[in-house]
Enzyme design. Structure first.
Site, short mmCIF file in Angstrom:
data_model
loop_
_atom_site.label_atom_id
_atom_site.label_comp_id
_atom_site.label_asym_id
_atom_site.label_seq_id
_atom_site.Cartn_x
_atom_site.Cartn_y
_atom_site.Cartn_z
N GLY A 17 9.89 -13.54 7.22
CA GLY A 17 10.98 -12.57 7.08
C GLY A 17 11.21 -11.81 8.38
N ARG A 78 11.39 -20.40 7.63
CA ARG A 78 10.21 -20.73 6.83
C ARG A 78 10.02 -22.23 7.00
NH1 ARG A 78 11.91 -15.93 3.91
NH2 ARG A 78 10.14 -14.56 4.19
N ASP A 109 2.13 -11.94 6.37
CA ASP A 109 0.94 -12.55 5.79
C ASP A 109 0.95 -14.10 5.91
OD1 ASP A 109 -1.32 -12.14 3.69
OD2 ASP A 109 0.00 -13.67 2.82
N THR A 132 6.86 -7.13 9.70
CA THR A 132 7.38 -7.25 8.32
C THR A 132 7.80 -5.87 7.83
OG1 THR A 132 6.77 -7.65 6.02
CG2 THR A 132 4.96 -7.22 7.49
N ASP A 134 7.69 -4.86 4.84
CA ASP A 134 6.98 -4.47 3.62
C ASP A 134 5.72 -3.61 3.84
OD1 ASP A 134 8.80 -5.74 2.02
OD2 ASP A 134 7.70 -7.64 1.99
N ASP A 136 2.78 -4.54 4.10
CA ASP A 136 1.69 -4.99 3.24
C ASP A 136 0.65 -5.81 3.99
OD1 ASP A 136 3.38 -7.07 3.70
OD2 ASP A 136 3.38 -7.84 1.67
N ARG A 178 8.12 -7.25 -2.73
CA ARG A 178 7.77 -8.20 -3.80
C ARG A 178 6.33 -8.03 -4.26
NH1 ARG A 178 9.16 -13.81 -1.66
NH2 ARG A 178 9.80 -12.57 0.11
#
Ligand code: ADP
Length: 328
Positions: A17, A78, A109, A132, A134, A136, A178
């Site tokens: 992403g 991707r 990740d 990213t 996120d 995360d 997500r």
């Protein structure tokens, strides 16, 4: 892992992403590497471009006027092909043919997992940079792109609050995340949301409906409920539907979606990307490999790839508790 041959030619790619600040990261990598006498190549379209031999040489002027731009000049993708052993063997052969000594991957990740697998078969050195929205990723307090995404979502929520207040309405707003509720929690606190639903906690929708009804009886005329897209109750539409059934009230739904990914990076993201880019180059030159760079407690750190995807970064429980305290 430390190996002993000197690094002279390196490549950089962005993968997975996209996140605002990736360009600032590329710029820092390119200019710091050239400053230290290295040759630098960009690989277009992430791991897929590595398989398709999309190498381009980058000079200091190749990265002019990009620090303020969202997205990534190297493009991203991707690559299912890279996930297979045969794909990674091809990647290794291409890096050898291009006589690369080092590779910097900027992504999340999945990108780190790919780098970990590639590092097992290729003799060059690999460093990861956390890109990213996120947040995360274990091994850094903040990822590149997160601060911008939070601020973009917050601007939208402030606007939604104006109309919620004017019309005395309830809004359910879905933000990205997500697998993690970092964006949701930070925009809830900074946007003064009444409720936040995140994947890290068990959501009790009945209790939420009761709290919202009670708040209305106590004089609250508008409410904003933030839902991380990965919450187990589903996205904003499902949550609004369930709340309507439980409370009888109408809920307007806003899904912020991809606007959270784009835009000019904030100063914080540009600075983080620049520091981490410079640090990644320094580490490559020192001979470090198989790690991601990050900033923890204000200090630049490296963490082995394996640890980054083996561990989950914890959500701030204090902030989480404050959401309900402050929405009385
Ligand atoms: P992100 O890096 O943002 O998490 P993805 O999960 O899409 O994004 O991962 C980016 C790319 O990394 C994938 O398209 C794939 O090529 C590679 N990748 C992801 N997981 C693995 C894995 N377990 N082994 C090898 N490569 C992987």
């Amino acid at each position: 892992m430390v190996r002993d041959h000197r690094v002279k030619r390196i490549a950089v790619l962005t993968s997975g992403g996209d996140a605002p600040g990736m360009n600032a990261a590329i710029r820092a990598v390119v200019r710091c590497a050239i400053y230290h006498g290295l040759e630098v190549f960009g690989i277009l379209r992430g791991y897929q471009g590595l398989l398709d031999n999309e190498f381009i040489e980058l000079k200091p002027r190749s990265v002019s006027n990009i620090i303020q731009r969202g997205g990534t000049i190297l493009k991203t993708s991707r690559s299912p092909e890279f996930q297979a052993v045969r794909g990674r063997q091809k990647a290794k052969a291409n890096l050898e043919r291009m006589r690369m000594d080092g590779l910097i991957v900027i992504g999340g990740d999945g990108t780190y997992r790919g780098a970990y697998e590639l590092e097992k078969i290729w003799l060059g050195k690999i460093i990861g940079m956390p890109g990213t929205i996120d947040n995360d990723l274990y091994g850094t307090d903040f990822t590149i792109g997160y601060d911008t995404a939070v601020n973009t979502a917050l601007q939208a929520i402030d606007k939604i609050r104006d109309t919620a207040d004017a019309h005395e309405r309830f809004f359910v707003v879905e933000v990205m995340g997500r697998h993690a509720g970092f964006i949701a929690l930070d925009v809830s606190i900074s946007g003064g949301a009444e409720e936040v639903l995140i994947p890290e906690t068990k959501t009790n929708i009945k209790e939420i409906a009761q709290r919202l009804s009670l708040a209305r009886r106590k004089g609250k005329t508008s409410s904003i409920i933030i839902v991380a897209e990965g919450d187990e109750e589903g996205g904003a539409y499902q949550v609004a539907e369930r709340l309507k059934k439980l409370s009888g009230c109408e809920y307007r739904v806003v899904v912020l979606g991809h606007v959270q990914r784009g835009g000019s990076p904030t100063a914080a993201d540009r600075i983080l990307a620049t520091e981490l880019g410079a640090f990644a180059v320094d580490e490559l030159i020192k001979g470090t490999s198989g790690v991601a760079v990050g900033k923890v407690g204000g200090k630049l750190r490296t963490v082995p790839f394996r640890e980054t995807f083996g561990r989950k970064k914890a959500i701030d429980q204090f902030l989480l508790k404050l959401t309900s305290v402050l929405s009385i």
